[in-house]
Design a protein around this motif. Structure first.
Motif, PDB file in Angstrom:
ATOM      1  N   ALA A  19      -4.843   1.156  -1.530  1.00  0.00           N
ATOM      2  CA  ALA A  19      -4.955   1.700  -0.171  1.00  0.00           C
ATOM      3  C   ALA A  19      -3.702   2.494   0.195  1.00  0.00           C
ATOM      4  O   ALA A  19      -3.791   3.583   0.779  1.00  0.00           O
ATOM      5  CB  ALA A  19      -5.185   0.570   0.829  1.00  0.00           C
ATOM      6  N   GLY A  20      -2.529   1.961  -0.160  1.00  0.00           N
ATOM      7  CA  GLY A  20      -1.286   2.685   0.103  1.00  0.00           C
ATOM      8  C   GLY A  20      -1.226   3.997  -0.660  1.00  0.00           C
ATOM      9  O   GLY A  20      -0.816   5.030  -0.119  1.00  0.00           O
ATOM     10  N   ALA A  21      -1.649   3.974  -1.922  1.00  0.00           N
ATOM     11  CA  ALA A  21      -1.650   5.188  -2.744  1.00  0.00           C
ATOM     12  C   ALA A  21      -2.624   6.223  -2.194  1.00  0.00           C
ATOM     13  O   ALA A  21      -2.317   7.421  -2.167  1.00  0.00           O
ATOM     14  CB  ALA A  21      -2.002   4.842  -4.186  1.00  0.00           C
ATOM     15  N   LEU A  22      -3.784   5.773  -1.749  1.00  0.00           N
ATOM     16  CA  LEU A  22      -4.753   6.700  -1.154  1.00  0.00           C
ATOM     17  C   LEU A  22      -4.194   7.335   0.116  1.00  0.00           C
ATOM     18  O   LEU A  22      -4.315   8.544   0.318  1.00  0.00           O
ATOM     19  CB  LEU A  22      -6.069   5.984  -0.857  1.00  0.00           C
ATOM     20  N   LEU A  76      -2.612   8.079  -8.213  1.00  0.00           N
ATOM     21  CA  LEU A  76      -3.308   6.927  -7.626  1.00  0.00           C
ATOM     22  C   LEU A  76      -3.029   5.650  -8.405  1.00  0.00           C
ATOM     23  O   LEU A  76      -2.765   4.600  -7.812  1.00  0.00           O
ATOM     24  CB  LEU A  76      -4.813   7.185  -7.545  1.00  0.00           C
ATOM     25  N   VAL A  77      -3.057   5.742  -9.714  1.00  0.00           N
ATOM     26  CA  VAL A  77      -2.816   4.552 -10.536  1.00  0.00           C
ATOM     27  C   VAL A  77      -1.363   4.097 -10.410  1.00  0.00           C
ATOM     28  O   VAL A  77      -1.084   2.933 -10.106  1.00  0.00           O
ATOM     29  CB  VAL A  77      -3.186   4.805 -12.013  1.00  0.00           C
ATOM     30  N   SER A  78      -0.419   5.015 -10.634  1.00  0.00           N
ATOM     31  CA  SER A  78       0.989   4.610 -10.629  1.00  0.00           C
ATOM     32  C   SER A  78       1.452   4.184  -9.238  1.00  0.00           C
ATOM     33  O   SER A  78       2.123   3.151  -9.090  1.00  0.00           O
ATOM     34  CB  SER A  78       1.881   5.723 -11.189  1.00  0.00           C
ATOM     35  N   ASN A  79       1.090   4.944  -8.214  1.00  0.00           N
ATOM     36  CA  ASN A  79       1.489   4.553  -6.857  1.00  0.00           C
ATOM     37  C   ASN A  79       0.747   3.298  -6.411  1.00  0.00           C
ATOM     38  O   ASN A  79       1.309   2.468  -5.699  1.00  0.00           O
ATOM     39  CB  ASN A  79       1.259   5.696  -5.866  1.00  0.00           C
ATOM     40  N   GLY A  80      -0.506   3.148  -6.835  1.00  0.00           N
ATOM     41  CA  GLY A  80      -1.255   1.935  -6.496  1.00  0.00           C
ATOM     42  C   GLY A  80      -0.607   0.696  -7.095  1.00  0.00           C
ATOM     43  O   GLY A  80      -0.465  -0.331  -6.423  1.00  0.00           O
ATOM     44  N   LEU A  81      -0.189   0.799  -8.344  1.00  0.00           N
ATOM     45  CA  LEU A  81       0.503  -0.330  -8.972  1.00  0.00           C
ATOM     46  C   LEU A  81       1.846  -0.589  -8.297  1.00  0.00           C
ATOM     47  O   LEU A  81       2.225  -1.735  -8.054  1.00  0.00           O
ATOM     48  CB  LEU A  81       0.688  -0.088 -10.470  1.00  0.00           C
ATOM     49  N   GLY A 138       2.776   5.252   2.927  1.00  0.00           N
ATOM     50  CA  GLY A 138       2.015   4.574   1.874  1.00  0.00           C
ATOM     51  C   GLY A 138       2.375   3.103   1.788  1.00  0.00           C
ATOM     52  O   GLY A 138       1.495   2.242   1.669  1.00  0.00           O
ATOM     53  N   GLY A 139       3.662   2.788   1.880  1.00  0.00           N
ATOM     54  CA  GLY A 139       4.100   1.392   1.842  1.00  0.00           C
ATOM     55  C   GLY A 139       3.592   0.609   3.043  1.00  0.00           C
ATOM     56  O   GLY A 139       3.160  -0.545   2.909  1.00  0.00           O
ATOM     57  N   LEU A 140       3.616   1.234   4.207  1.00  0.00           N
ATOM     58  CA  LEU A 140       3.136   0.554   5.414  1.00  0.00           C
ATOM     59  C   LEU A 140       1.616   0.406   5.398  1.00  0.00           C
ATOM     60  O   LEU A 140       1.085  -0.600   5.877  1.00  0.00           O
ATOM     61  CB  LEU A 140       3.608   1.294   6.663  1.00  0.00           C
ATOM     62  N   ALA A 141       0.921   1.389   4.835  1.00  0.00           N
ATOM     63  CA  ALA A 141      -0.538   1.268   4.701  1.00  0.00           C
ATOM     64  C   ALA A 141      -0.884   0.097   3.784  1.00  0.00           C
ATOM     65  O   ALA A 141      -1.785  -0.697   4.087  1.00  0.00           O
ATOM     66  CB  ALA A 141      -1.135   2.574   4.169  1.00  0.00           C
TER      67      ALA A 141
END
Length: 154
Positions: A19-22, A76-81, A138-141
């Motif tokens: 969700a943060g990455a999105l 999306l993958v790297s930021n999601g992780l 993104g971190g707050l999301a």
């Protein structure tokens, strides 16, 4: 029981991270359409990194459109992780803010020394501020989704 709880926390962390990455990618893409003169262009940094990796592997270079899609998927993958480190429980807001600010500062400071160029994230003071702000968002999301998920499980 412990395995079920652990699995639930892992799913929560990964879902929150995604969700943060999105959120991060949607804001990056929307703002670059509205403010092309100073919007952060992390997509350009991603494509440069991808092309560099492929060149070192002696692999063929993708078309511009394919490179863009691969970069967005990789983001999306790297930021999601990365954002999944927000986890769950007490302190998610602090972890989300800390991870977001750290990623944003890294996005401003690291591309130059990595040989990816500085302009995409470091072009103007506004570009720098937006880079940090979007990663913070993104971190707050991720933190918000994690907290909502925890509340729903109770």
């Amino acid at each position: 029981m412990k395995n079920k709880t652990t699995s639930a926390h892992i799913v929560q962390a990964l879902g929150s991270g995604l969700a943060g990455a999105l959120a991060l990618n949607v804001v990056h893409e929307a703002i670059r359409q509205v403010r092309p003169q100073d919007a952060p262009r992390m997509d350009i940094l991603g494509k440069r990194g991808l092309r560099r990796l492929l060149a070192k592997a002696n692999a063929s270079q993708p078309t511009e459109d394919t490179a863009y899609v691969l970069t967005m998927l990789g983001d999306l993958v790297s930021n999601g992780l990365y954002y999944s480190l927000v986890g769950s429980g007490p302190g998610v807001w602090w972890r989300g803010a800390t991870l977001g600010i750290a990623a944003g500062v890294g996005g401003v400071v690291l591309p130059g020394p990595m040989g990816l160029g500085q302009a995409p994230s470091n072009r103007t003071p506004q570009t720098k501020a937006m880079t940090v702000a979007w990663y913070l968002l993104g971190g707050l999301a991720a933190a918000g989704v994690s907290q909502a998920w925890s509340s729903k499980r109770r």
